[in-house]
Design a protein around this motif. Sequence first.
Motif, short mmCIF file in Angstrom:
data_model
loop_
_atom_site.label_atom_id
_atom_site.label_comp_id
_atom_site.label_asym_id
_atom_site.label_seq_id
_atom_site.Cartn_x
_atom_site.Cartn_y
_atom_site.Cartn_z
N PRO A 263 62.07 54.45 22.44
CA PRO A 263 63.04 54.35 20.96
C PRO A 263 61.55 54.95 19.39
O PRO A 263 62.51 55.50 18.83
N GLU A 264 60.91 54.56 19.67
CA GLU A 264 59.70 55.28 18.51
C GLU A 264 60.25 56.44 17.78
O GLU A 264 60.48 56.87 16.72
N ALA A 299 70.62 49.05 24.29
CA ALA A 299 69.34 50.30 24.36
C ALA A 299 69.22 50.63 22.36
O ALA A 299 68.14 50.44 21.81
N ALA A 302 69.10 47.91 19.72
CA ALA A 302 68.00 46.98 20.25
C ALA A 302 67.03 46.81 20.15
O ALA A 302 66.04 47.26 19.13
N GLU A 303 66.65 48.93 19.90
CA GLU A 303 65.47 49.30 20.21
C GLU A 303 64.82 50.82 18.80
O GLU A 303 63.57 50.98 18.57
N VAL A 304 66.38 51.18 19.02
CA VAL A 304 66.29 52.27 17.40
C VAL A 304 66.33 52.28 17.16
O VAL A 304 65.94 52.65 15.60
N ARG A 307 64.73 51.12 13.86
CA ARG A 307 63.94 51.70 12.87
C ARG A 307 64.09 52.85 12.11
O ARG A 307 63.46 54.13 11.67
#
Length: 309
Positions: A263-264, A299, A302-304, A307
Amino acid sequence: MTAPLGYGIQLPVQSQSTLYAEPWEAGAGPEDLVEIARAAERAGFAYVAGCDHVAIPRRLASAMSTVWYDPVATLAFLAGVTGRIRLLSHVAVVGLRHPLLTAKQYATLDHLSGGRLTLGVGAGHVPEEFEVLGADFGRRGPVLDESIDALRAALGPEEFPEHHGKLYDFADLGQRPRPAQEHIPLWVGGSSPAAVRRAALKGDGWLPQGDPRERLPAQLARIRELRERAGVERPFTAGAITEPLYVGEPAWDVGRRTLTGPPEALAESLSAYRAMGVHQIQVRFRCRSRAELTDQIAAFGAEVAPRLH
Protein backbone atom coordinates in the motif's frame (compact mmCIF):
# COMPACT_ATOMS: atom_id res chain seq x y z
CA MET A 1 -3.56 22.10 4.52
CA THR A 2 -3.67 20.43 1.10
CA ALA A 3 -7.00 18.76 0.34
CA PRO A 4 -6.90 14.95 0.16
CA LEU A 5 -6.81 13.29 -3.23
CA GLY A 6 -10.30 11.97 -3.98
CA TYR A 7 -10.82 8.62 -5.66
CA GLY A 8 -13.65 7.01 -7.62
CA ILE A 9 -14.25 4.03 -9.86
CA GLN A 10 -15.72 3.34 -13.27
CA LEU A 11 -17.99 0.38 -12.67
CA PRO A 12 -17.18 -2.93 -14.35
CA VAL A 13 -19.93 -5.07 -15.93
CA GLN A 14 -21.94 -2.06 -17.19
CA SER A 15 -19.53 -1.54 -20.10
CA GLN A 16 -17.43 -4.33 -21.51
CA SER A 17 -15.02 -2.97 -24.09
CA THR A 18 -12.16 -5.36 -24.75
CA LEU A 19 -9.80 -2.52 -23.80
CA TYR A 20 -10.52 -3.06 -20.12
CA ALA A 21 -13.18 -5.72 -19.36
CA GLU A 22 -12.07 -8.75 -17.37
CA PRO A 23 -13.26 -12.23 -18.50
CA TRP A 24 -15.49 -12.78 -15.46
CA GLU A 25 -17.62 -9.74 -16.34
CA ALA A 26 -19.21 -11.55 -19.30
CA GLY A 27 -21.29 -13.65 -16.91
CA ALA A 28 -21.94 -10.91 -14.35
CA GLY A 29 -25.11 -8.93 -13.79
CA PRO A 30 -27.13 -6.68 -11.47
CA GLU A 31 -26.23 -8.44 -8.23
CA ASP A 32 -22.54 -7.96 -8.99
CA LEU A 33 -23.03 -4.25 -9.63
CA VAL A 34 -24.84 -3.94 -6.30
CA GLU A 35 -22.05 -5.60 -4.33
CA ILE A 36 -19.33 -3.60 -6.10
CA ALA A 37 -21.11 -0.28 -5.52
CA ARG A 38 -21.65 -1.13 -1.85
CA ALA A 39 -18.01 -2.15 -1.48
CA ALA A 40 -16.90 1.15 -3.03
CA GLU A 41 -19.12 3.11 -0.66
CA ARG A 42 -17.77 1.24 2.38
CA ALA A 43 -14.21 1.92 1.20
CA GLY A 44 -14.76 5.68 1.01
CA PHE A 45 -14.85 6.05 -2.76
CA ALA A 46 -16.20 9.41 -3.88
CA TYR A 47 -18.22 8.05 -6.79
CA VAL A 48 -19.17 5.15 -9.01
CA ALA A 49 -19.44 5.89 -12.73
CA GLY A 50 -21.33 4.54 -15.73
CA CYS A 51 -20.81 4.99 -19.48
CA ASP A 52 -23.18 5.97 -22.28
CA HIS A 53 -23.67 4.31 -25.67
CA VAL A 54 -27.05 3.69 -27.29
CA ALA A 55 -26.12 1.25 -30.05
CA ILE A 56 -22.80 -0.17 -31.25
CA PRO A 57 -22.34 -0.74 -35.01
CA ARG A 58 -21.37 -4.23 -36.11
CA ARG A 59 -17.97 -2.99 -37.36
CA LEU A 60 -17.00 -1.99 -33.80
CA ALA A 61 -18.76 -4.74 -31.85
CA SER A 62 -15.78 -7.09 -31.66
CA ALA A 63 -13.68 -4.41 -29.94
CA MET A 64 -16.26 -2.39 -28.01
CA SER A 65 -18.78 -5.21 -27.42
CA THR A 66 -22.47 -4.36 -27.35
CA VAL A 67 -22.72 -4.43 -23.54
CA TRP A 68 -23.33 -0.82 -22.50
CA TYR A 69 -25.89 -0.40 -19.73
CA ASP A 70 -27.90 2.81 -19.82
CA PRO A 71 -26.21 5.18 -17.33
CA VAL A 72 -29.38 6.80 -15.96
CA ALA A 73 -31.08 3.48 -15.28
CA THR A 74 -27.91 1.93 -13.86
CA LEU A 75 -27.03 4.83 -11.56
CA ALA A 76 -30.63 5.11 -10.37
CA PHE A 77 -30.64 1.38 -9.60
CA LEU A 78 -27.45 1.76 -7.57
CA ALA A 79 -28.72 4.88 -5.84
CA GLY A 80 -31.41 2.70 -4.31
CA VAL A 81 -28.91 0.30 -2.72
CA THR A 82 -26.37 2.87 -1.50
CA GLY A 83 -26.64 5.93 0.70
CA ARG A 84 -23.68 8.27 0.29
CA ILE A 85 -21.56 7.60 -2.77
CA ARG A 86 -21.92 9.98 -5.69
CA LEU A 87 -23.20 8.92 -9.09
CA LEU A 88 -21.17 10.00 -12.13
CA SER A 89 -22.01 9.70 -15.81
CA HIS A 90 -18.63 9.15 -17.45
CA VAL A 91 -19.67 10.33 -19.87
CA ALA A 92 -23.16 11.13 -21.10
CA VAL A 93 -23.12 11.76 -24.85
CA VAL A 94 -25.57 14.61 -24.53
CA GLY A 95 -25.56 15.47 -28.24
CA LEU A 96 -27.63 12.33 -28.88
CA ARG A 97 -30.62 13.82 -27.03
CA HIS A 98 -32.42 17.13 -26.68
CA PRO A 99 -31.17 18.97 -23.55
CA LEU A 100 -34.63 18.97 -22.00
CA LEU A 101 -34.77 15.17 -22.28
CA THR A 102 -31.32 14.86 -20.71
CA ALA A 103 -32.33 17.33 -17.99
CA LYS A 104 -35.52 15.40 -17.21
CA GLN A 105 -33.61 12.14 -16.80
CA TYR A 106 -30.73 13.45 -14.72
CA ALA A 107 -32.80 15.88 -12.61
CA THR A 108 -35.00 12.94 -11.65
CA LEU A 109 -31.92 10.87 -10.80
CA ASP A 110 -30.54 13.65 -8.62
CA HIS A 111 -33.93 14.10 -6.92
CA LEU A 112 -34.36 10.39 -6.21
CA SER A 113 -30.78 9.95 -4.97
CA GLY A 114 -30.92 12.87 -2.57
CA GLY A 115 -28.50 15.06 -4.53
CA ARG A 116 -25.71 12.66 -5.45
CA LEU A 117 -25.36 13.27 -9.19
CA THR A 118 -22.24 14.52 -10.95
CA LEU A 119 -23.00 14.96 -14.63
CA GLY A 120 -20.09 14.07 -16.88
CA VAL A 121 -20.60 14.98 -20.53
CA GLY A 122 -18.71 14.28 -23.74
CA ALA A 123 -18.90 14.65 -27.50
CA GLY A 124 -19.09 10.98 -28.52
CA HIS A 125 -17.13 9.15 -31.22
CA VAL A 126 -19.41 6.67 -33.05
CA PRO A 127 -20.87 8.17 -36.27
CA GLU A 128 -23.52 5.48 -36.79
CA GLU A 129 -24.94 6.12 -33.33
CA PHE A 130 -25.55 9.76 -34.19
CA GLU A 131 -26.91 8.95 -37.63
CA VAL A 132 -29.55 6.48 -36.47
CA LEU A 133 -30.78 8.91 -33.80
CA GLY A 134 -30.93 11.84 -36.20
CA ALA A 135 -28.08 13.70 -34.49
CA ASP A 136 -25.30 15.59 -36.28
CA PHE A 137 -21.98 13.80 -35.79
CA GLY A 138 -20.00 16.35 -37.81
CA ARG A 139 -21.12 19.22 -35.58
CA ARG A 140 -21.01 17.33 -32.30
CA GLY A 141 -18.52 19.83 -30.81
CA PRO A 142 -20.70 22.93 -31.24
CA VAL A 143 -23.74 20.87 -30.25
CA LEU A 144 -22.03 19.87 -27.00
CA ASP A 145 -20.99 23.47 -26.32
CA GLU A 146 -24.56 24.70 -26.54
CA SER A 147 -25.96 21.63 -24.80
CA ILE A 148 -23.84 22.47 -21.75
CA ASP A 149 -25.32 25.97 -21.65
CA ALA A 150 -28.84 24.59 -22.10
CA LEU A 151 -28.28 21.99 -19.37
CA ARG A 152 -27.00 24.64 -16.97
CA ALA A 153 -30.36 26.36 -17.38
CA ALA A 154 -32.49 23.23 -17.39
CA LEU A 155 -30.83 21.73 -14.29
CA GLY A 156 -30.91 24.97 -12.31
CA PRO A 157 -33.48 25.92 -9.66
CA GLU A 158 -36.12 27.30 -12.03
CA GLU A 159 -39.23 25.19 -12.63
CA PHE A 160 -39.58 26.86 -16.05
CA PRO A 161 -36.00 27.02 -17.38
CA GLU A 162 -35.14 29.26 -20.30
CA HIS A 163 -32.50 28.99 -23.00
CA HIS A 164 -32.27 30.77 -26.33
CA GLY A 165 -29.46 29.54 -28.58
CA LYS A 166 -28.67 28.71 -32.18
CA LEU A 167 -29.63 25.05 -31.82
CA TYR A 168 -32.03 24.91 -28.89
CA ASP A 169 -34.69 27.37 -27.86
CA PHE A 170 -37.06 26.81 -24.96
CA ALA A 171 -39.04 28.73 -22.36
CA ASP A 172 -42.34 28.40 -20.49
CA LEU A 173 -41.96 24.62 -20.28
CA GLY A 174 -41.96 23.36 -16.71
CA GLN A 175 -40.04 20.36 -15.41
CA ARG A 176 -40.47 18.83 -12.00
CA PRO A 177 -39.12 17.26 -9.90
CA ARG A 178 -36.22 19.67 -9.66
CA PRO A 179 -32.75 18.40 -8.75
CA ALA A 180 -32.04 18.07 -5.03
CA GLN A 181 -28.76 19.94 -5.51
CA GLU A 182 -28.83 23.67 -6.07
CA HIS A 183 -25.93 23.23 -8.50
CA ILE A 184 -25.17 19.91 -10.20
CA PRO A 185 -21.43 19.62 -10.89
CA LEU A 186 -20.83 19.32 -14.62
CA TRP A 187 -17.56 17.66 -15.62
CA VAL A 188 -16.41 17.65 -19.24
CA GLY A 189 -14.75 14.56 -20.68
CA GLY A 190 -12.14 14.25 -23.39
CA SER A 191 -8.49 15.04 -24.05
CA SER A 192 -8.49 16.73 -27.45
CA PRO A 193 -7.61 20.44 -27.56
CA ALA A 194 -11.31 21.25 -28.07
CA ALA A 195 -12.34 19.09 -25.11
CA VAL A 196 -9.71 20.62 -22.82
CA ARG A 197 -10.81 24.11 -23.81
CA ARG A 198 -14.46 23.17 -23.24
CA ALA A 199 -13.67 21.78 -19.80
CA ALA A 200 -11.71 24.88 -18.83
CA LEU A 201 -14.27 27.43 -19.97
CA LYS A 202 -17.59 25.63 -19.47
CA GLY A 203 -17.04 22.85 -16.93
CA ASP A 204 -16.84 22.43 -13.20
CA GLY A 205 -14.29 19.68 -13.78
CA TRP A 206 -12.32 17.70 -16.34
CA LEU A 207 -12.43 13.97 -17.05
CA PRO A 208 -9.42 13.13 -19.24
CA GLN A 209 -9.72 10.24 -21.65
CA GLY A 210 -6.64 8.09 -21.64
CA ASP A 211 -3.94 10.68 -20.94
CA PRO A 212 -0.85 8.94 -19.55
CA ARG A 213 0.49 10.68 -16.48
CA GLU A 214 3.39 12.27 -18.38
CA ARG A 215 0.87 14.21 -20.53
CA LEU A 216 -1.18 15.52 -17.65
CA PRO A 217 1.01 18.44 -16.46
CA ALA A 218 0.80 20.14 -19.86
CA GLN A 219 -2.94 19.54 -20.10
CA LEU A 220 -3.53 20.92 -16.61
CA ALA A 221 -1.34 23.93 -17.30
CA ARG A 222 -3.40 24.62 -20.42
CA ILE A 223 -6.62 24.47 -18.41
CA ARG A 224 -5.24 26.90 -15.83
CA GLU A 225 -4.07 29.24 -18.59
CA LEU A 226 -7.44 29.22 -20.35
CA ARG A 227 -9.35 29.84 -17.13
CA GLU A 228 -7.08 32.67 -16.03
CA ARG A 229 -7.21 34.32 -19.44
CA ALA A 230 -11.03 34.14 -19.48
CA GLY A 231 -11.40 35.21 -15.85
CA VAL A 232 -13.18 31.98 -14.87
CA GLU A 233 -13.10 31.70 -11.08
CA ARG A 234 -15.64 29.00 -10.20
CA PRO A 235 -14.26 25.94 -8.37
CA PHE A 236 -12.80 23.29 -10.64
CA THR A 237 -12.09 19.57 -10.16
CA ALA A 238 -9.29 18.17 -12.30
CA GLY A 239 -9.35 14.42 -12.74
CA ALA A 240 -7.05 11.65 -13.93
CA ILE A 241 -7.46 8.00 -14.84
CA THR A 242 -4.69 6.00 -13.22
CA GLU A 243 -2.85 2.98 -14.49
CA PRO A 244 -4.52 -0.35 -13.61
CA LEU A 245 -3.86 -1.25 -9.97
CA TYR A 246 -3.35 -4.32 -7.83
CA VAL A 247 -2.88 -3.87 -4.08
CA GLY A 248 -0.21 -6.33 -2.96
CA GLU A 249 1.90 -8.79 -4.94
CA PRO A 250 -0.27 -10.63 -7.47
CA ALA A 251 0.14 -14.37 -7.99
CA TRP A 252 -0.91 -14.04 -11.63
CA ASP A 253 0.02 -11.96 -14.66
CA VAL A 254 -1.68 -8.58 -14.26
CA GLY A 255 0.13 -6.95 -17.18
CA ARG A 256 3.25 -4.83 -17.30
CA ARG A 257 1.42 -1.49 -17.04
CA THR A 258 -0.32 -2.41 -13.79
CA LEU A 259 0.90 -0.69 -10.62
CA THR A 260 1.42 -3.35 -7.95
CA GLY A 261 3.04 -3.59 -4.56
CA PRO A 262 2.45 -2.78 -0.91
CA PRO A 263 0.00 0.00 0.00
CA GLU A 264 2.70 2.54 0.84
CA ALA A 265 4.34 2.08 -2.59
CA LEU A 266 1.04 2.48 -4.42
CA ALA A 267 0.19 5.56 -2.36
CA GLU A 268 3.56 7.13 -3.11
CA SER A 269 3.10 6.58 -6.84
CA LEU A 270 -0.49 7.84 -6.89
CA SER A 271 0.35 10.90 -4.80
CA ALA A 272 2.28 12.18 -7.80
CA TYR A 273 -1.08 12.97 -9.37
CA ARG A 274 -1.91 15.39 -6.57
CA ALA A 275 1.48 17.05 -7.00
CA MET A 276 0.52 17.76 -10.63
CA GLY A 277 -2.66 19.52 -9.56
CA VAL A 278 -5.11 16.62 -9.90
CA HIS A 279 -7.99 16.62 -7.41
CA GLN A 280 -9.54 13.19 -8.02
CA ILE A 281 -8.30 9.96 -9.55
CA GLN A 282 -10.36 7.24 -11.18
CA VAL A 283 -8.93 3.83 -10.38
CA ARG A 284 -9.37 0.38 -11.91
CA PHE A 285 -8.26 -2.91 -10.40
CA ARG A 286 -7.11 -6.03 -12.19
CA CYS A 287 -9.17 -8.94 -10.91
CA ARG A 288 -10.34 -12.45 -11.80
CA SER A 289 -13.69 -12.38 -10.03
CA ARG A 290 -16.12 -10.10 -8.25
CA ALA A 291 -14.76 -11.33 -4.91
CA GLU A 292 -11.20 -10.39 -5.86
CA LEU A 293 -12.41 -6.99 -7.04
CA THR A 294 -14.28 -6.20 -3.82
CA ASP A 295 -11.25 -7.37 -1.83
CA GLN A 296 -9.08 -4.98 -3.85
CA ILE A 297 -11.55 -2.14 -3.31
CA ALA A 298 -11.55 -2.79 0.44
CA ALA A 299 -7.75 -2.98 0.60
CA PHE A 300 -7.40 0.26 -1.33
CA GLY A 301 -9.83 2.08 0.96
CA ALA A 302 -8.27 0.75 4.16
CA GLU A 303 -4.58 0.73 3.32
CA VAL A 304 -3.82 2.97 0.32
CA ALA A 305 -6.34 5.83 0.56
CA PRO A 306 -5.29 6.98 4.08
CA ARG A 307 -1.76 7.46 2.75
CA LEU A 308 -3.02 9.71 -0.06
CA HIS A 309 -4.03 12.41 2.48
